[in-house]
Design a protein around this motif. Structure first.
Motif, PDB file in Angstrom:
ATOM      1  N   GLN A  48      -9.240  38.184  25.124  1.00 32.00           N
ATOM      2  CA  GLN A  48      -8.879  37.314  26.237  1.00 32.00           C
ATOM      3  C   GLN A  48      -7.841  36.257  25.863  1.00 32.00           C
ATOM      4  O   GLN A  48      -7.485  35.417  26.682  1.00 32.00           O
ATOM      5  CB  GLN A  48     -10.133  36.605  26.777  1.00 32.00           C
ATOM      6  N   THR A  49      -7.346  36.296  24.635  1.00 28.13           N
ATOM      7  CA  THR A  49      -6.387  35.287  24.191  1.00 28.13           C
ATOM      8  C   THR A  49      -5.078  35.372  24.971  1.00 28.13           C
ATOM      9  O   THR A  49      -4.509  34.343  25.330  1.00 28.13           O
ATOM     10  CB  THR A  49      -6.122  35.449  22.685  1.00 28.13           C
ATOM     11  N   ALA A  50      -4.616  36.565  25.267  1.00 24.57           N
ATOM     12  CA  ALA A  50      -3.375  36.716  26.035  1.00 24.57           C
ATOM     13  C   ALA A  50      -3.545  36.142  27.439  1.00 24.57           C
ATOM     14  O   ALA A  50      -2.642  35.472  27.963  1.00 24.57           O
ATOM     15  CB  ALA A  50      -2.972  38.182  26.105  1.00 24.57           C
ATOM     16  N   THR A  51      -4.694  36.360  28.035  1.00 28.40           N
ATOM     17  CA  THR A  51      -4.971  35.803  29.364  1.00 28.40           C
ATOM     18  C   THR A  51      -4.991  34.279  29.316  1.00 28.40           C
ATOM     19  O   THR A  51      -4.525  33.619  30.247  1.00 28.40           O
ATOM     20  CB  THR A  51      -6.316  36.336  29.885  1.00 28.40           C
ATOM     21  N   LEU A  52      -5.509  33.723  28.232  1.00 29.17           N
ATOM     22  CA  LEU A  52      -5.512  32.270  28.063  1.00 29.17           C
ATOM     23  C   LEU A  52      -4.092  31.722  28.067  1.00 29.17           C
ATOM     24  O   LEU A  52      -3.791  30.765  28.786  1.00 29.17           O
ATOM     25  CB  LEU A  52      -6.207  31.906  26.745  1.00 29.17           C
ATOM     26  N   PHE A  53      -3.212  32.337  27.304  1.00 31.42           N
ATOM     27  CA  PHE A  53      -1.842  31.827  27.218  1.00 31.42           C
ATOM     28  C   PHE A  53      -1.075  32.035  28.515  1.00 31.42           C
ATOM     29  O   PHE A  53      -0.246  31.192  28.888  1.00 31.42           O
ATOM     30  CB  PHE A  53      -1.114  32.460  26.041  1.00 31.42           C
ATOM     31  N   ILE A  54      -1.337  33.107  29.230  1.00 31.09           N
ATOM     32  CA  ILE A  54      -0.681  33.321  30.525  1.00 31.09           C
ATOM     33  C   ILE A  54      -1.141  32.270  31.524  1.00 31.09           C
ATOM     34  O   ILE A  54      -0.338  31.694  32.262  1.00 31.09           O
ATOM     35  CB  ILE A  54      -0.950  34.755  31.031  1.00 31.09           C
ATOM     36  N   GLY A  55      -2.433  31.988  31.550  1.00 32.69           N
ATOM     37  CA  GLY A  55      -2.959  30.953  32.443  1.00 32.69           C
ATOM     38  C   GLY A  55      -2.405  29.583  32.118  1.00 32.69           C
ATOM     39  O   GLY A  55      -2.069  28.800  33.018  1.00 32.69           O
ATOM     40  N   MET A  56      -2.299  29.269  30.844  1.00 33.82           N
ATOM     41  CA  MET A  56      -1.722  27.985  30.447  1.00 33.82           C
ATOM     42  C   MET A  56      -0.247  27.898  30.826  1.00 33.82           C
ATOM     43  O   MET A  56       0.225  26.846  31.243  1.00 33.82           O
ATOM     44  CB  MET A  56      -1.894  27.762  28.948  1.00 33.82           C
ATOM     45  N   ALA A  57       0.462  29.003  30.685  1.00 34.27           N
ATOM     46  CA  ALA A  57       1.891  29.009  31.013  1.00 34.27           C
ATOM     47  C   ALA A  57       2.105  28.784  32.507  1.00 34.27           C
ATOM     48  O   ALA A  57       2.987  28.023  32.912  1.00 34.27           O
ATOM     49  CB  ALA A  57       2.528  30.317  30.577  1.00 34.27           C
ATOM     50  N   PHE A  58       1.297  29.428  33.353  1.00 39.25           N
ATOM     51  CA  PHE A  58       1.433  29.231  34.796  1.00 39.25           C
ATOM     52  C   PHE A  58       1.092  27.798  35.190  1.00 39.25           C
ATOM     53  O   PHE A  58       1.776  27.190  36.018  1.00 39.25           O
ATOM     54  CB  PHE A  58       0.549  30.206  35.567  1.00 39.25           C
ATOM     55  N   ALA A  59       0.044  27.246  34.598  1.00 41.53           N
ATOM     56  CA  ALA A  59      -0.340  25.874  34.924  1.00 41.53           C
ATOM     57  C   ALA A  59       0.733  24.891  34.458  1.00 41.53           C
ATOM     58  O   ALA A  59       1.057  23.926  35.165  1.00 41.53           O
ATOM     59  CB  ALA A  59      -1.690  25.539  34.292  1.00 41.53           C
ATOM     60  N   GLU A  60       1.274  25.122  33.288  1.00 37.18           N
ATOM     61  CA  GLU A  60       2.293  24.218  32.759  1.00 37.18           C
ATOM     62  C   GLU A  60       3.608  24.354  33.509  1.00 37.18           C
ATOM     63  O   GLU A  60       4.366  23.387  33.624  1.00 37.18           O
ATOM     64  CB  GLU A  60       2.499  24.483  31.274  1.00 37.18           C
ATOM     65  N   GLY A  63       3.783  21.926  36.292  1.00 35.44           N
ATOM     66  CA  GLY A  63       4.103  20.585  35.831  1.00 35.44           C
ATOM     67  C   GLY A  63       5.584  20.417  35.541  1.00 35.44           C
ATOM     68  O   GLY A  63       6.176  19.380  35.844  1.00 35.44           O
ATOM     69  N   ILE A  64       6.199  21.439  34.974  1.00 39.26           N
ATOM     70  CA  ILE A  64       7.633  21.380  34.698  1.00 39.26           C
ATOM     71  C   ILE A  64       8.430  21.352  35.999  1.00 39.26           C
ATOM     72  O   ILE A  64       9.409  20.623  36.122  1.00 39.26           O
ATOM     73  CB  ILE A  64       8.047  22.561  33.798  1.00 39.26           C
ATOM     74  N   PHE A  65       7.985  22.126  36.993  1.00 39.03           N
ATOM     75  CA  PHE A  65       8.665  22.109  38.289  1.00 39.03           C
ATOM     76  C   PHE A  65       8.577  20.733  38.938  1.00 39.03           C
ATOM     77  O   PHE A  65       9.551  20.245  39.512  1.00 39.03           O
ATOM     78  CB  PHE A  65       8.086  23.160  39.233  1.00 39.03           C
ATOM     79  N   SER A  66       7.422  20.093  38.864  1.00 37.64           N
ATOM     80  CA  SER A  66       7.296  18.759  39.460  1.00 37.64           C
ATOM     81  C   SER A  66       8.138  17.741  38.696  1.00 37.64           C
ATOM     82  O   SER A  66       8.700  16.818  39.292  1.00 37.64           O
ATOM     83  CB  SER A  66       5.838  18.324  39.523  1.00 37.64           C
ATOM     84  N   LEU A  68      11.006  18.442  37.244  1.00 30.87           N
ATOM     85  CA  LEU A  68      12.380  18.688  37.681  1.00 30.87           C
ATOM     86  C   LEU A  68      12.648  18.103  39.066  1.00 30.87           C
ATOM     87  O   LEU A  68      13.729  17.571  39.320  1.00 30.87           O
ATOM     88  CB  LEU A  68      12.678  20.184  37.661  1.00 30.87           C
ATOM     89  N   VAL A  69      11.667  18.196  39.948  1.00 34.85           N
ATOM     90  CA  VAL A  69      11.818  17.586  41.275  1.00 34.85           C
ATOM     91  C   VAL A  69      11.956  16.072  41.139  1.00 34.85           C
ATOM     92  O   VAL A  69      12.783  15.452  41.813  1.00 34.85           O
ATOM     93  CB  VAL A  69      10.633  17.973  42.180  1.00 34.85           C
ATOM     94  N   ALA A  70      11.180  15.474  40.253  1.00 35.28           N
ATOM     95  CA  ALA A  70      11.284  14.032  40.041  1.00 35.28           C
ATOM     96  C   ALA A  70      12.666  13.655  39.506  1.00 35.28           C
ATOM     97  O   ALA A  70      13.265  12.662  39.949  1.00 35.28           O
ATOM     98  CB  ALA A  70      10.197  13.563  39.078  1.00 35.28           C
ATOM     99  N   LEU A  71      13.188  14.439  38.567  1.00 35.89           N
ATOM    100  CA  LEU A  71      14.525  14.154  38.048  1.00 35.89           C
ATOM    101  C   LEU A  71      15.593  14.320  39.124  1.00 35.89           C
ATOM    102  O   LEU A  71      16.547  13.530  39.192  1.00 35.89           O
ATOM    103  CB  LEU A  71      14.830  15.056  36.858  1.00 35.89           C
TER     104      LEU A  71
END
Length: 77
Positions: A48-60, A63-66, A68-71
């Motif tokens: 399940q490690t790959a699923t963990l990293f995919i989930g973290m990437a989507f969640a993060e 945050g990166i999109f927000s 960029l919107v702030a900038l």
């Protein structure tokens, strides 16, 4: 009137940064649930490690999109 425009930019950028807090909570939730599942069934944790990293990437990514919107709200003319 120019100060009112700057106030709107700063207020909008601050509100957009709330998405970064949501992303941090999402990453914590994904990691916590993975850890809870890994402690219950350690033999299945490695698969399940790959699923963990995919989930973290989507969640993060949210945050990166927000961020960029702030900038964009701060520095776009």
């Amino acid at each position: 009137m120019e100060n009112l425009g700057q106030l709107g930019q700063y207020l909008g950028a601050g509100l957009a940064c709330v998405g970064m807090a949501g992303a941090a909570m999402g990453v914590g939730n994904v990691a916590g649930n993975y850890l809870a599942g890994a402690l219950r069934n350690p033999s299945a944790a490695a698969s399940q490690t790959a699923t963990l990293f995919i989930g973290m990437a989507f969640a993060e990514a949210l945050g990166i999109f927000s961020f960029l919107v702030a900038l964009l709200l701060l520095f776009a003319v």
